[in-house]
Design a protein around this motif. Sequence first.
Motif, PDB file in Angstrom:
ATOM      1  N   LEU A 173       0.811  -1.160  -0.140  1.00  0.00           N
ATOM      2  CA  LEU A 173      -0.061  -0.011  -0.124  1.00  0.00           C
ATOM      3  C   LEU A 173       0.566   1.282   0.028  1.00  0.00           C
ATOM      4  CD1 LEU A 173      -3.130   0.374   0.082  1.00  0.00           C
ATOM      5  CD2 LEU A 173      -2.609   0.873   2.637  1.00  0.00           C
ATOM      6  N   PHE A 224      -7.071   4.375   5.893  1.00  0.00           N
ATOM      7  CA  PHE A 224      -6.212   3.546   6.138  1.00  0.00           C
ATOM      8  C   PHE A 224      -6.432   2.517   7.460  1.00  0.00           C
ATOM      9  CE2 PHE A 224      -2.091   2.084   8.576  1.00  0.00           C
ATOM     10  CZ  PHE A 224      -1.759   1.019   7.540  1.00  0.00           C
ATOM     11  N   LEU A 268       1.839  -6.505   5.806  1.00  0.00           N
ATOM     12  CA  LEU A 268       1.728  -5.317   5.306  1.00  0.00           C
ATOM     13  C   LEU A 268       2.918  -4.504   4.863  1.00  0.00           C
ATOM     14  CD1 LEU A 268      -0.170  -2.774   4.680  1.00  0.00           C
ATOM     15  CD2 LEU A 268       0.178  -2.107   7.407  1.00  0.00           C
ATOM     16  N   ILE A 314       4.290  -0.997   3.484  1.00  0.00           N
ATOM     17  CA  ILE A 314       3.525   0.594   3.387  1.00  0.00           C
ATOM     18  C   ILE A 314       4.498   1.469   3.030  1.00  0.00           C
ATOM     19  CG2 ILE A 314       3.678   0.895   5.893  1.00  0.00           C
ATOM     20  CD1 ILE A 314       0.862   2.344   5.385  1.00  0.00           C
TER      21      ILE A 314
END
Length: 346
Positions: free
Chosen positions: A210, A222, A235, A237
């Motif tokens: 992301l 988010f 994740l 990011i």
Amino acid sequence: HQIFYFPEANLRFESLCELICDTSMDSSYFYGLSWLCQHIQRLIIFNEDSGVHNGIAKLISVQKNLKYFEWKELNWFSVTKSDYYKEILLALEKKADTINHLKLLFIHQHPTLYKVLPKLHKLKTLIVDLEEFSEEQLKACVYRDLEVIKAGFYELRAASIIIENSGGYIKKILFPSYEFDDYVDNFDGDSLIFIRKVYEYCPSIEYLSLAISSSKEHFIEFEKLLKICQNLKLLIIIIVYNYDIEMDDIERKLLENGEELLKILSRSAPTNLREIRIIYDYKFSLKVLEEFLENWKGYALSILTCDPIYKEENYIKLINKYKNNGVIKDFRCENFTNVTNIDFKI
């Protein structure tokens, strides 16, 4: 050696189910293989030259159950002919009822791709540059079984359209292999849309890459994503701050980004989250990082970063403390390629 002429070649080759090769061989070699090998399910091609590969197209076209196809360029500076990819793409079009996994790392997009891609309706993996597709062409790409997609920084809007047309089974969203720059048009708007499409249409997402702006609105969206996507395990990011800020304010902004990110993760991270990879633009003060680790209630965390500051003695001391407490499984500084590569294992 033209091994397909050897005695018993038919017996040996007819059951071949996987082939990994490059294009340095003469095209006639692939024609020969096409007579014997018609049950290949997984075909990976590394391209070394700029010729037209009709032999490979023939090999693709005779397969009865081709499920996985990958094309990777080894020479990104070669000059390609206008019909370079056409025959390959037309051969893949004939396999629309069997192909589930498609990875095309082409030097440039061929117009035939815009025609062929919507027909590959059974795709579970789609790793193709979507930047040059029109909105109309993208809306024609409907993949109800899609599980893996690549979302480049320049193609967030394109990926959002594909995600919206998927069947809700996407489990992995990957980053491209190149680094983010500040020339991405309409990044703030496209990234907001992308975040929303993920939590609306990817409830089963497990591995998420992301890129978000550092605006308040982006952080709110988010956090909403984290609350909805409860299966999230990994994740990756990137936080992008406003490049118009004064040089004297950059350090402050990086610390603000880092603090806000950790507050959100502390409040709303899914219970399944095991690994966090943070690339830029952020910085964790010792105080903020310790507060986050002290309050972490989930699985032992693995954290990857590109920032060498976390190799400094004061950070190492803090990290080791929480490793010993079982809060941190691993905390490492790696290069950009490793951090963004979901298949890179700690």
